[in-house]
Design a protein around this motif. Structure first.
Motif, PDB file in Angstrom:
ATOM      1  N   GLU A 194      -9.101  14.595  15.437  1.00 48.35           N
ATOM      2  CA  GLU A 194      -9.192  13.133  15.334  1.00 48.35           C
ATOM      3  C   GLU A 194      -9.065  12.713  13.876  1.00 48.35           C
ATOM      4  OE1 GLU A 194     -13.105  12.252  16.897  1.00 48.35           O
ATOM      5  OE2 GLU A 194     -14.016  12.487  14.913  1.00 48.35           O
ATOM      6  N   GLY A 195      -8.739  11.458  13.695  1.00 53.89           N
ATOM      7  CA  GLY A 195      -8.674  10.932  12.334  1.00 53.89           C
ATOM      8  C   GLY A 195      -7.382  10.180  12.097  1.00 53.89           C
ATOM      9  N   ASN A 196      -7.064  10.058  10.829  1.00 52.78           N
ATOM     10  CA  ASN A 196      -5.914   9.266  10.407  1.00 52.78           C
ATOM     11  C   ASN A 196      -4.622  10.092  10.496  1.00 52.78           C
ATOM     12  OD1 ASN A 196      -4.046   7.782   9.020  1.00 52.78           O
ATOM     13  ND2 ASN A 196      -5.321   7.439   7.202  1.00 52.78           N
ATOM     14  N   PRO A 197      -3.682   9.708  11.325  1.00 56.46           N
ATOM     15  CA  PRO A 197      -2.451  10.493  11.466  1.00 56.46           C
ATOM     16  C   PRO A 197      -1.581  10.469  10.196  1.00 56.46           C
ATOM     17  CG  PRO A 197      -2.503   8.675  13.059  1.00 56.46           C
ATOM     18  CD  PRO A 197      -3.725   8.536  12.201  1.00 56.46           C
ATOM     19  N   ASP A 198      -1.896   9.538   9.274  1.00 60.04           N
ATOM     20  CA  ASP A 198      -1.162   9.505   7.994  1.00 60.04           C
ATOM     21  C   ASP A 198      -1.968  10.117   6.866  1.00 60.04           C
ATOM     22  OD1 ASP A 198       1.199   8.100   8.807  1.00 60.04           O
ATOM     23  OD2 ASP A 198      -0.078   6.345   9.091  1.00 60.04           O
ATOM     24  N   ALA A 199      -3.009  10.863   7.218  1.00 62.40           N
ATOM     25  CA  ALA A 199      -3.927  11.389   6.193  1.00 62.40           C
ATOM     26  C   ALA A 199      -3.210  12.301   5.203  1.00 62.40           C
ATOM     27  CB  ALA A 199      -5.046  12.164   6.881  1.00 62.40           C
ATOM     28  N   GLN A 200      -3.687  12.261   3.955  1.00 63.30           N
ATOM     29  CA  GLN A 200      -3.177  13.192   2.942  1.00 63.30           C
ATOM     30  C   GLN A 200      -3.906  14.535   3.034  1.00 63.30           C
ATOM     31  OE1 GLN A 200      -3.068  11.650  -0.991  1.00 63.30           O
ATOM     32  NE2 GLN A 200      -1.334  10.375  -0.475  1.00 63.30           N
ATOM     33  N   ILE A 201      -5.063  14.500   3.705  1.00 68.35           N
ATOM     34  CA  ILE A 201      -5.890  15.705   3.802  1.00 68.35           C
ATOM     35  C   ILE A 201      -6.171  16.018   5.273  1.00 68.35           C
ATOM     36  CG2 ILE A 201      -8.140  16.713   3.198  1.00 68.35           C
ATOM     37  CD1 ILE A 201      -8.233  14.495   0.971  1.00 68.35           C
ATOM     38  N   PRO A 227     -14.202  24.390  18.411  1.00 66.74           N
ATOM     39  CA  PRO A 227     -15.346  23.541  18.766  1.00 66.74           C
ATOM     40  C   PRO A 227     -16.498  24.356  19.349  1.00 66.74           C
ATOM     41  CG  PRO A 227     -13.510  23.186  20.291  1.00 66.74           C
ATOM     42  CD  PRO A 227     -13.028  24.125  19.236  1.00 66.74           C
ATOM     43  N   GLY A 228     -17.708  23.840  19.178  1.00 65.25           N
ATOM     44  CA  GLY A 228     -18.891  24.456  19.783  1.00 65.25           C
ATOM     45  C   GLY A 228     -19.337  23.633  20.987  1.00 65.25           C
ATOM     46  N   GLU A 229     -20.606  23.794  21.330  1.00 67.08           N
ATOM     47  CA  GLU A 229     -21.123  23.136  22.535  1.00 67.08           C
ATOM     48  C   GLU A 229     -21.100  21.605  22.425  1.00 67.08           C
ATOM     49  OE1 GLU A 229     -25.193  24.101  23.360  1.00 67.08           O
ATOM     50  OE2 GLU A 229     -25.046  23.385  25.428  1.00 67.08           O
ATOM     51  N   GLU A 286     -18.984  18.748  24.441  1.00 70.26           N
ATOM     52  CA  GLU A 286     -19.623  17.654  25.206  1.00 70.26           C
ATOM     53  C   GLU A 286     -19.010  16.308  24.830  1.00 70.26           C
ATOM     54  OE1 GLU A 286     -24.034  19.481  25.404  1.00 70.26           O
ATOM     55  OE2 GLU A 286     -23.841  17.559  24.337  1.00 70.26           O
ATOM     56  N   LEU A 287     -18.842  16.104  23.525  1.00 69.37           N
ATOM     57  CA  LEU A 287     -18.392  14.783  23.050  1.00 69.37           C
ATOM     58  C   LEU A 287     -16.874  14.717  22.872  1.00 69.37           C
ATOM     59  CD1 LEU A 287     -21.144  13.923  20.379  1.00 69.37           C
ATOM     60  CD2 LEU A 287     -21.078  13.325  22.788  1.00 69.37           C
ATOM     61  N   VAL A 288     -16.208  15.858  23.052  1.00 64.81           N
ATOM     62  CA  VAL A 288     -14.752  15.969  22.866  1.00 64.81           C
ATOM     63  C   VAL A 288     -14.348  15.440  21.485  1.00 64.81           C
ATOM     64  CG1 VAL A 288     -12.528  15.839  24.074  1.00 64.81           C
ATOM     65  CG2 VAL A 288     -14.620  15.508  25.348  1.00 64.81           C
ATOM     66  N   ARG A 289     -15.131  15.861  20.479  1.00 62.21           N
ATOM     67  CA  ARG A 289     -14.834  15.487  19.087  1.00 62.21           C
ATOM     68  C   ARG A 289     -15.143  16.682  18.181  1.00 62.21           C
ATOM     69  NH1 ARG A 289     -17.970  10.720  16.840  1.00 62.21           N
ATOM     70  NH2 ARG A 289     -16.412  10.987  15.217  1.00 62.21           N
ATOM     71  N   PRO A 290     -14.313  16.919  17.152  1.00 64.48           N
ATOM     72  CA  PRO A 290     -14.591  18.063  16.279  1.00 64.48           C
ATOM     73  C   PRO A 290     -15.771  17.785  15.340  1.00 64.48           C
ATOM     74  CG  PRO A 290     -12.680  16.849  15.469  1.00 64.48           C
ATOM     75  CD  PRO A 290     -13.101  16.190  16.749  1.00 64.48           C
ATOM     76  N   PHE A 291     -16.496  18.827  14.988  1.00 58.19           N
ATOM     77  CA  PHE A 291     -17.553  18.769  13.976  1.00 58.19           C
ATOM     78  C   PHE A 291     -18.545  17.621  14.185  1.00 58.19           C
ATOM     79  CE2 PHE A 291     -14.555  21.528  11.739  1.00 58.19           C
ATOM     80  CZ  PHE A 291     -15.416  22.488  11.238  1.00 58.19           C
ATOM     81  N   ILE A 334      -9.283  15.663  11.131  1.00 61.26           N
ATOM     82  CA  ILE A 334     -10.122  16.858  11.320  1.00 61.26           C
ATOM     83  C   ILE A 334      -9.729  17.547  12.617  1.00 61.26           C
ATOM     84  CG2 ILE A 334     -12.479  17.731  11.495  1.00 61.26           C
ATOM     85  CD1 ILE A 334     -13.503  15.207  10.207  1.00 61.26           C
ATOM     86  N   THR A 335      -9.486  18.840  12.509  1.00 65.47           N
ATOM     87  CA  THR A 335      -9.142  19.583  13.721  1.00 65.47           C
ATOM     88  C   THR A 335      -9.638  21.026  13.605  1.00 65.47           C
ATOM     89  OG1 THR A 335      -7.354  20.079  15.267  1.00 65.47           O
ATOM     90  CG2 THR A 335      -6.794  20.188  12.929  1.00 65.47           C
TER      91      THR A 335
END
Ligand code: URA
Length: 203
Positions: A32-39, A46-48, A52-57, A81-82
């Motif tokens: 998830e995040g900005n598809p135009d990100a520089q970083i 992923p962990g538990e 559950e939330l279907v989101r990284p970190f 972030i992926t």
């Protein structure tokens, strides 16, 4: 446009993983995040809580990650972030039946790597920050590399610039790493600030 491309890669990833584990219905935490990100930040898997939330970190390691982003004066929305592996690798405790996390194995990494590479191609960041050994080895193709030797030093001999950092969870297990970690982040901060200045020179 980029959102659409990322969505297509996610759907393709879901299909391939379902085909490889037909009886498991694995949850794909794509990123998830900005598809135009520089970083782009790349973790292990992923962990538990992430599943559950279907989101990284978003679990314990996510708290350390947020601290690290604050030092860099970055918000989650600024970056992407992926993970290397897009589903939770787990083992089952034979006595209790409870699941616990484990590092991803080679098959899982091999299965998911093409999707990570496609994600990176679409986003086209200036720097990829790898967190821990798994993404470092997967993206450099060098299984001998260790985060202990590579952390805090830019790898710029590849198509993308890679900046290896320890995994934020490693601080949970080894508090002595915190100072090293903060130092590495300061180096990354300088590098990112140089990138911005370059951008302004061009604009
Ligand atoms: N650890 C990772 O490597 N990735 C996550 O998303 C969460 C914990």
């Amino acid at each position: 446009m980029k959102e659409r491309m990322l969505e297509n890669i996610r759907n393709e990833c879901i299909k391939v993983v379902d085909r490889s584990y037909p009886n498991e219905r694995k949850v794909i935490v794509f990123g998830e995040g900005n598809p135009d990100a520089q970083i782009v930040l790349v973790g292990e898997a992923p962990g538990e809580r992430e599943t559950e939330l279907v989101r990284p970190f978003v679990g314990a390691a996510g708290k350390n990650l947020d601290e690290f982003l604050a030092i860099l004066c970055l918000k989650r929305e600024d970056i992407y972030i992926t993970n290397t592996v897009k589903f939770r690798p787990f083992k089952v405790n034979p006595k209790t039946g409870r699941l616990s996390n484990r590092p991803p194995n080679d098959d899982e990494i091999r299965l998911c790597l093409p999707f990570l590479l496609k994600q990176i191609d679409v986003i086209n960041p200036k720097v990829i920050v790898t967190l821990g050994n798994t993404p470092l080895r997967a993206l450099t193709g060098n299984k001998e590399m260790t985060i202990g030797q590579s952390h805090g030093k830019l790898i710029d001999k590849m198509q993308y610039h890679i900046f290896p950092l320890y995994h934020p969870a490693s601080i949970i297990y080894n508090i002595n790493l915190k100072d090293v970690y903060i130092k590495d982040i300061e180096i990354l901060k300088d590098y990112i600030s140089d990138l911005h200045q370059e951008k302004f020179k061009k604009d």
